[in-house]
Write an enzyme that holds these catalytic residues in place. Structure first.
Site, PDB file in Angstrom:
ATOM      1  CE  LYS A 113      36.302  42.814  38.923  1.00  0.00           C
ATOM      2  NZ  LYS A 113      36.939  41.975  39.906  1.00  0.00           N
TER       3      LYS A 113
HETATM    4  C1  LIG Z   1      32.174  40.368  35.171  1.00  0.00           C
HETATM    5  C2  LIG Z   1      32.827  39.650  36.285  1.00  0.00           C
HETATM    6  N1  LIG Z   1      32.128  38.740  36.969  1.00  0.00           N
HETATM    7  C3  LIG Z   1      32.682  38.062  37.996  1.00  0.00           C
HETATM    8  C4  LIG Z   1      33.985  38.248  38.352  1.00  0.00           C
HETATM    9  C5  LIG Z   1      34.527  37.466  39.514  1.00  0.00           C
HETATM   10  O1  LIG Z   1      34.653  38.269  40.640  1.00  0.00           O
HETATM   11  P1  LIG Z   1      35.730  37.944  41.764  1.00  0.00           P
HETATM   12  O2  LIG Z   1      37.052  37.923  41.077  1.00  0.00           O
HETATM   13  O3  LIG Z   1      35.612  39.046  42.728  1.00  0.00           O
HETATM   14  O4  LIG Z   1      35.394  36.602  42.297  1.00  0.00           O
HETATM   15  C6  LIG Z   1      34.762  39.179  37.655  1.00  0.00           C
HETATM   16  C7  LIG Z   1      36.173  39.460  37.984  1.00  0.00           C
HETATM   17  O5  LIG Z   1      36.582  39.629  39.040  1.00  0.00           O
HETATM   18  C8  LIG Z   1      34.166  39.920  36.633  1.00  0.00           C
HETATM   19  O6  LIG Z   1      34.850  40.855  35.990  1.00  0.00           O
HETATM   20  N1  LIG Z   2      37.874  39.420  37.087  1.00  0.00           N
HETATM   21  C1  LIG Z   2      38.846  40.374  37.494  1.00  0.00           C
HETATM   22  C2  LIG Z   2      40.108  39.716  37.977  1.00  0.00           C
HETATM   23  C3  LIG Z   2      40.789  40.534  39.021  1.00  0.00           C
HETATM   24  O1  LIG Z   2      40.034  40.536  40.174  1.00  0.00           O
HETATM   25  P1  LIG Z   2      40.232  41.519  41.383  1.00  0.00           P
HETATM   26  O2  LIG Z   2      38.907  41.596  42.013  1.00  0.00           O
HETATM   27  O3  LIG Z   2      41.272  40.929  42.241  1.00  0.00           O
HETATM   28  O4  LIG Z   2      40.687  42.843  40.865  1.00  0.00           O
HETATM   29  C4  LIG Z   2      39.054  41.343  36.334  1.00  0.00           C
HETATM   30  O5  LIG Z   2      38.086  41.627  35.669  1.00  0.00           O
HETATM   31  O6  LIG Z   2      40.115  41.833  36.109  1.00  0.00           O
END
Ligand SMILES: Cc1ncc(COP(=O)(O)O)c(C=O)c1O
Ligand SMILES: N[C@@H](CCOP(=O)(O)O)C(=O)O
Length: 472
Positions: A113
């Site tokens: 993120k």
């Molecule tokens: C460590 C981790 N892996 C995978 C995901 C999944 O990613 P996305 O929500 O973009 O599909 C998340 C949260 O979004 C995450 O925090």
């Molecule tokens: N896995 C995410 C969930 C939120 O996803 P986002 O990509 O829409 O911000 C988290 O770690 O909070």
């Protein structure tokens, strides 16, 4: 570049407008009116650029309301070796022939993120400064978006963060990372529910247009197009590292929950990046895997959303999935609204037509699922075989990637977090003697004093909290 909503509102908006706005007023998500096409000469010219300059080139195709010099300064300020640990920013880590990890988790909060959120913090500060405005961010997190946003926004002028998280469902490290922040502009609201409840509240507040405008509510979730745009860059960076020429193809496996990360890959592929497959890897909460297997998208309630050892993916309503479906439906906003705005709200399920389902291979998507037992076995095998310690979410990706990889096409698994965030499961897999390394500055994280409020999963209560903490 102009942006339109996935739900049929054709009003064209510019980047900085939607940066601060988040969700479109009709409840849809913003997408560019068209994906810029990258020709072979441009792709060749981008090979060898620094990450910051590659980010500038890609962003400038989508942003025409920030002067180029300012945009370049923003990407150079964001993507530095000091913040991300290496000059490459997202280096590849080989696992075995034809399979590697793309390291996306070397930023301040040890999850992918940071890649987008560090840029978003700088973009917000820039645009709010230009306008002389303030922004109150309402976000939802299952564990990683929250800390990445709070670390990126702490101390930023004109920004407050109200972050909703599912009470008791994040790992001890994730909770401590957020709840130990004592900054006045950061509010951690632990909601009695699952992540989807938190996300529903964010959407409900964003759809209350009067409240949204009065309290200047913005978002940092992947609802916000700027998040996705920043994530597009590392697909290009991964491709350039894994190949020698632009005639080669690669595939990506993406541990998925809210569908933001893999949707950025979809955008990169639509721009012309030579990607063969985009593999969606889920945990036991397999709403997305089920869709790509059957054409039925069936969201699940809290009682059917399992608490797993890859908790950040414990998501049963992948909000950002709407962007892909809009493209799959030939950008038919009325049909997207009928599926996401009507059928899903009424029945919690929709099925695309056989003709629409048959288009999916053309978009390169494949999917697979991983369980707790798979996760433990993959962490063990990767540690024993390659001496590489991976986190539980990345393990879901590696498990599925090993099943779906093809000879002659390098498979890049996105490393979405570092194992230090999930020590309990690492110990379960490898025993107490193997320790996931963590930065010295976070050694005492879990023992720091915590500041957070427990709240019911009730939109009105959250709105009242915002009213009480935002001067009008
Ligand atoms: C460590 C981790 N892996 C995978 C995901 C999944 O990613 P996305 O929500 O973009 O599909 C998340 C949260 O979004 C995450 O925090
Ligand atoms: N896995 C995410 C969930 C939120 O996803 P986002 O990509 O829409 O911000 C988290 O770690 O909070």
């Amino acid at each position: 570049m102009k942006y339109i909503s996935t739900r049929g509102d054709q009003t064209e908006r510019r980047f900085c407008e939607i940066l601060l706005e988040g969700l479109a007023p009709d409840g849809g998500l913003y997408l560019p009116v068209a994906y810029p096409q990258i020709d072979a000469a441009t792709l060749a010219a981008w090979r060898g650029l620094s990450y910051a300059d590659l980010a500038f080139e890609i962003l400038s195709l989508y942003i025409d309301d920030i002067p180029a010099d300012d945009l370049r300064a923003l990407t150079r300020k964001t993507y530095t070796a000091e913040v991300f640990g290496t000059e490459a920013i997202v280096p590849l880590k080989p696992l075995e022939p034809g399979l590697c990890l793309e390291s996306l988790s070397n930023g301040p909060t040890l999850a992918f993120k940071d890649m987008a959120m560090q840029l978003l913090g700088n973009l917000f500060e820039y645009e709010l400064g230009r306008r002389g405005e303030q922004l109150n961010i309402l976000g939802a997190t299952s564990g990683d978006t929250g800390s990445a946003a709070e670390y990126a926004m702490r101390g930023k002028a004109g920004v407050r963060v109200f972050m909703l998280s599912p009470y008791g469902r994040m790992s001890p490290f994730q909770q401590a990372q957020m709840f130990s922040l004592q900054d006045e502009n950061i509010h951690n609201l632990a909601v009695e529910g699952v992540f989807d409840d938190c996300q529903d509240i964010v959407k409900a507040v964003s759809n209350d247009l009067e409240f949204k405008r009065a309290y200047r509510i913005g978002t940092v979730n992947s609802i916000n197009w700027a998040r996705l745009l920043a994530q597009v860059v590392y697909y290009f960076a991964g491709y350039f590292q894994a190949t020698k020429s632009n005639d080669e193809q690669v595939s990506f496996t993406v541990p998925s929950g809210n569908f933001g990360n893999v949707c950025a890959g979809h955008v990169a592929r639509r721009m012309g990046l030579p990607v063969k497959h985009l593999v969606v890897a889920t945990n036991e909460n397999n709403v997305l895997e089920e869709f790509f297997r059957t054409g039925t998208y069936r969201v699940r309630g809290s009682s059917e959303t399992w608490e797993t050892s890859s908790p950040s993916m414990d998501i049963s309503k992948a909000s950002n999935f709407e962007r892909f479906v809009f493209d799959l439906l030939g950008r038919d906003g009325a049909r997207t609204k009928a599926l996401f705005g009507d059928a899903l709200n009424r029945e919690g399920v929709f099925t695309v037509s056989p003709e629409e389902f048959a288009r999916i291979p053309g978009y390169g998507f494949q999917s697979g699922r991983s369980t707790h037992a798979d996760r433990l076995a993959t962490i063990r095998a990767t540690w024993a075989g390659q001496g590489v310690l991976i986190d539980t979410h990345t393990a879901d990706g590696v498990k599925v990637a090993r099943e779906l990889r093809e000879d002659g096409v390098p498979m890049i698994v996105l490393e979405t977090a570092l194992p230090a965030k999930f020590e309990g499961t690492i110990a379960e897999a490898l025993g107490a003697d193997v320790h996931a390394p963590r930065p010295a500055a976070l050694a005492d994280l879990e023992s720091r004093p915590k500041r957070f409020q427990v709240m019911p999963a009730d939109t009105a209560v959250i709105q009242q909290y915002v009213r009480d903490h935002v001067p009008l």
